[in-house]
Design a protein around this motif. Sequence first.
Motif, PDB file in Angstrom:
ATOM      1  N   LEU A   1       0.822  -1.220   0.000  1.00 36.81           N
ATOM      2  CA  LEU A   1       0.000   0.000   0.000  1.00 36.81           C
ATOM      3  C   LEU A   1       0.851   1.263   0.000  1.00 36.81           C
ATOM      4  N   SER A   2       2.107   1.145  -0.419  1.00 32.47           N
ATOM      5  CA  SER A   2       3.022   2.277  -0.338  1.00 32.47           C
ATOM      6  C   SER A   2       2.476   3.487  -1.079  1.00 32.47           C
ATOM      7  N   LEU A   3       2.576   4.648  -0.432  1.00 30.63           N
ATOM      8  CA  LEU A   3       2.232   5.950  -1.010  1.00 30.63           C
ATOM      9  C   LEU A   3       0.745   6.084  -1.320  1.00 30.63           C
ATOM     10  N   GLU A   4      -0.085   5.272  -0.632  1.00 31.85           N
ATOM     11  CA  GLU A   4      -1.536   5.342  -0.819  1.00 31.85           C
ATOM     12  C   GLU A   4      -2.260   5.918   0.392  1.00 31.85           C
ATOM     13  N   GLY A   5      -1.502   6.423   1.368  1.00 29.97           N
ATOM     14  CA  GLY A   5      -2.124   7.098   2.499  1.00 29.97           C
ATOM     15  C   GLY A   5      -2.383   6.233   3.714  1.00 29.97           C
ATOM     16  N   GLN A   6      -1.764   5.061   3.804  1.00 25.77           N
ATOM     17  CA  GLN A   6      -2.017   4.161   4.931  1.00 25.77           C
ATOM     18  C   GLN A   6      -0.855   4.058   5.904  1.00 25.77           C
ATOM     19  N   ARG A   7       0.351   4.337   5.477  1.00 22.77           N
ATOM     20  CA  ARG A   7       1.544   4.044   6.288  1.00 22.77           C
ATOM     21  C   ARG A   7       1.538   4.752   7.639  1.00 22.77           C
ATOM     22  N   TYR A   8       1.229   6.036   7.672  1.00 20.16           N
ATOM     23  CA  TYR A   8       1.283   6.790   8.929  1.00 20.16           C
ATOM     24  C   TYR A   8       0.351   6.190   9.965  1.00 20.16           C
ATOM     25  N   TRP A   9      -0.842   5.849   9.540  1.00 18.75           N
ATOM     26  CA  TRP A   9      -1.832   5.304  10.470  1.00 18.75           C
ATOM     27  C   TRP A   9      -1.447   3.894  10.910  1.00 18.75           C
ATOM     28  N   ASP A  10      -0.810   3.131  10.030  1.00 18.56           N
ATOM     29  CA  ASP A  10      -0.332   1.805  10.415  1.00 18.56           C
ATOM     30  C   ASP A  10       0.784   1.907  11.454  1.00 18.56           C
ATOM     31  N   LEU A  11       1.622   2.931  11.342  1.00 16.65           N
ATOM     32  CA  LEU A  11       2.654   3.145  12.360  1.00 16.65           C
ATOM     33  C   LEU A  11       2.036   3.538  13.697  1.00 16.65           C
ATOM     34  N   LEU A  12       1.122   4.484  13.661  1.00 23.59           N
ATOM     35  CA  LEU A  12       0.533   4.973  14.911  1.00 23.59           C
ATOM     36  C   LEU A  12      -0.196   3.872  15.664  1.00 23.59           C
ATOM     37  N   ARG A  13      -0.868   2.974  14.947  1.00 22.44           N
ATOM     38  CA  ARG A  13      -1.619   1.945  15.662  1.00 22.44           C
ATOM     39  C   ARG A  13      -0.712   0.855  16.237  1.00 22.44           C
ATOM     40  N   GLN A  14       0.565   0.933  15.936  1.00 23.85           N
ATOM     41  CA  GLN A  14       1.528   0.048  16.591  1.00 23.85           C
ATOM     42  C   GLN A  14       2.152   0.698  17.821  1.00 23.85           C
ATOM     43  N   GLY A  15       1.812   1.958  18.067  1.00 25.99           N
ATOM     44  CA  GLY A  15       2.334   2.665  19.235  1.00 25.99           C
ATOM     45  C   GLY A  15       3.258   3.793  18.831  1.00 25.99           C
ATOM     46  N   THR A  16       3.289   4.846  19.630  1.00 21.95           N
ATOM     47  CA  THR A  16       4.105   6.009  19.294  1.00 21.95           C
ATOM     48  C   THR A  16       5.597   5.675  19.295  1.00 21.95           C
ATOM     49  N   ALA A  17       6.024   4.698  20.104  1.00 21.74           N
ATOM     50  CA  ALA A  17       7.438   4.315  20.099  1.00 21.74           C
ATOM     51  C   ALA A  17       7.821   3.721  18.747  1.00 21.74           C
ATOM     52  N   VAL A  18       6.951   2.894  18.196  1.00 20.95           N
ATOM     53  CA  VAL A  18       7.202   2.314  16.875  1.00 20.95           C
ATOM     54  C   VAL A  18       7.207   3.415  15.815  1.00 20.95           C
ATOM     55  N   ALA A  19       6.244   4.325  15.922  1.00 14.38           N
ATOM     56  CA  ALA A  19       6.168   5.426  14.955  1.00 14.38           C
ATOM     57  C   ALA A  19       7.427   6.280  14.994  1.00 14.38           C
ATOM     58  N   LYS A  20       7.882   6.590  16.183  1.00 14.52           N
ATOM     59  CA  LYS A  20       9.072   7.434  16.316  1.00 14.52           C
ATOM     60  C   LYS A  20      10.313   6.740  15.751  1.00 14.52           C
ATOM     61  N   GLN A  21      10.457   5.474  16.048  1.00 12.65           N
ATOM     62  CA  GLN A  21      11.616   4.745  15.547  1.00 12.65           C
ATOM     63  C   GLN A  21      11.655   4.750  14.017  1.00 12.65           C
ATOM     64  N   ALA A  22      10.489   4.630  13.406  1.00 15.38           N
ATOM     65  CA  ALA A  22      10.423   4.598  11.946  1.00 15.38           C
ATOM     66  C   ALA A  22      10.599   5.980  11.329  1.00 15.38           C
ATOM     67  N   ILE A  23       9.970   6.998  11.922  1.00 18.72           N
ATOM     68  CA  ILE A  23       9.906   8.323  11.294  1.00 18.72           C
ATOM     69  C   ILE A  23      11.161   9.149  11.532  1.00 18.72           C
ATOM     70  N   ASP A  24      11.784   9.014  12.687  1.00 13.47           N
ATOM     71  CA  ASP A  24      12.985   9.804  12.972  1.00 13.47           C
ATOM     72  C   ASP A  24      14.039   9.585  11.890  1.00 13.47           C
ATOM     73  N   ASN A  25      14.665  10.666  11.463  1.00 15.85           N
ATOM     74  CA  ASN A  25      15.653  10.581  10.384  1.00 15.85           C
ATOM     75  C   ASN A  25      16.794  11.551  10.662  1.00 15.85           C
ATOM     76  N   THR A  26      17.991  11.051  10.599  1.00 14.89           N
ATOM     77  CA  THR A  26      19.175  11.883  10.808  1.00 14.89           C
ATOM     78  C   THR A  26      19.990  11.920   9.531  1.00 14.89           C
ATOM     79  N   SER A  27      20.372  13.126   9.116  1.00 16.61           N
ATOM     80  CA  SER A  27      21.081  13.287   7.854  1.00 16.61           C
ATOM     81  C   SER A  27      22.119  14.400   7.984  1.00 16.61           C
ATOM     82  N   SER A  28      23.137  14.331   7.138  1.00 14.86           N
ATOM     83  CA  SER A  28      24.114  15.418   7.095  1.00 14.86           C
ATOM     84  C   SER A  28      23.497  16.672   6.489  1.00 14.86           C
ATOM     85  N   ASN A  29      22.378  16.481   5.785  1.00 13.42           N
ATOM     86  CA  ASN A  29      21.618  17.599   5.221  1.00 13.42           C
ATOM     87  C   ASN A  29      20.463  17.903   6.164  1.00 13.42           C
ATOM     88  N   ALA A  30      20.489  19.081   6.770  1.00 12.87           N
ATOM     89  CA  ALA A  30      19.489  19.432   7.786  1.00 12.87           C
ATOM     90  C   ALA A  30      18.072  19.367   7.262  1.00 12.87           C
TER      91      ALA A  30
END
Length: 519
Positions: free
Chosen positions: A456-485
């Motif tokens: 279902l990639s890029l069809e509007g479901q991913r964010y809600w699937d992360l949230l229903r697994q818990g905010t810790a799961v969502a944070k682990q997936a969404i957090d992103n560190t890059s040399s480009n701010a």
Amino acid sequence: MKKIFAAILITGLITSCSKSFLETLPVDAVTEEDFYKTPSDAFQALVSAYSVLNWDGYGNIALSSEIASDDCFGGGGASDNGWSQWDKSLKMNDLNSNAWTKYYAGIYRANKFLQKVGNVNFNGDEATKKRYIAEAHFLRAYFYFDLVRMFGHVPLLTAPLEPGNYSIPQSSPDSVYMLIANDLKQAAADLAPTPYSSIPAAENGRASKWAAEALLGRVFLYYSGYYNKPDIAGIITQADAAAAIEDVINNSGYSLVPKYQNLFRASAESTTAYAGQNNQEGIFTIQYTYLGMGDQSQQNGNRMQVMIGIRSQVLAPYYKGWGAATVNETLYHAFAPGDSRQSASIISIVGEGFGNSYTLADQAQYTGFFCKKYTPLKDKNADDLGGSFQWDNFDNYMVIRFADVLLMGAELNLTSNAGKAQGYLNRVRDRAFGDQTHRITLSNKAQIMEERRLELSLEGQRYWDLLRQGTAVAKQAIDNTSSNAAFNISFRSETGGLFSIPETQINLSNGTLKQNTGW
């Protein structure tokens, strides 16, 4: 006197798709006392509620939630602040005002219909009356589900507001989900079990028994996961949700399109291979048209398409757009070799040979990857058809498709019937790889969630699937560190993933509405 303005929806044949359900309904302003008399009046009022589904732009939940997920960045132009705010979970005044307005407009129209339909003389045709009422309940549930996922505590309205009664306090999510559950149960019970092959082309886009049951399954899985509850207020249990999903799988007549890439016009092997705008997989599909002919006020075009299109340039076969929701490279590499979903879902600038012809210009958060599934195409683009690429892209959006239902079935049966769950997962993966050699042994929910990410990639479901697994799961997936701010992302767990309530709405309520935590 109060006035009713029934939406005028102009449609026609687009590629192979009939949009006749939303045919022109030429209704001038009439007094409410003279309306809601005939079945035709009732139908026009119902279509007016349906028309809100088309309202897009910055109110498009599929786009804003994809940007908020780990699979996309904000993108757009260097000066387009809104998308980067969703991406980085930052405060921006009135960022979500379009969504708030859209959903409450839809709720108002559904409530007004339910309030007034009793005045209509159906001349003994109780079946039609029952159907119309069921569709209105489905629409109200649909609008409220998007609203409550985005904002959490929202005013719960089951009747149109009267003048001077606009300061309605927010209700608990439990109360909102109770209404959604009851509405969907009624819709599923009262809509006829018409199989896909028997649905007239003129009724494409209308709610069906199968759409109500599929949405019920989605609502249950989100609510029970996000709020960690075993059921929805005792109204919908896991067994109820599983039974609804089983009914769709076994009796709806919907099925998988044989080849994944042919699901979407932008990725289809050819125009003849494309499965069509209302194909056998789209259980609930929002209808769009180019026939607004450049008139922004018509709001019948698919605005998400122009937003995700490659920014300001035509790279055939793709048409131009605004460059929003640039795709995270990690999603591109999440697909295994041989998975047809990778090239069907994502435009790779280098991988598709555009490395020397692509111009970066003012594209923000450029990754080299763009959303493909609903990107506009040069062939039969809105401009060529007499409309405007800004307002009149016309590819329908599949809100719920059969593969999603199979994966919901796998999830709901994982602990109670492992064999059935395995079979549903196999069907999805077999289609993706074109063989049976890429099956995996299903043993845990995480495998299903990863399959949902890819399918279902890029069809509007991913964010809600992360949230229903818990905010810790969502944070682990969404957090992103890059040399480009520009690509540094930190999910703010204190918000619970909820969006900010528009400040204008808080001000209009004289402080009755309270802003969500963290905003």
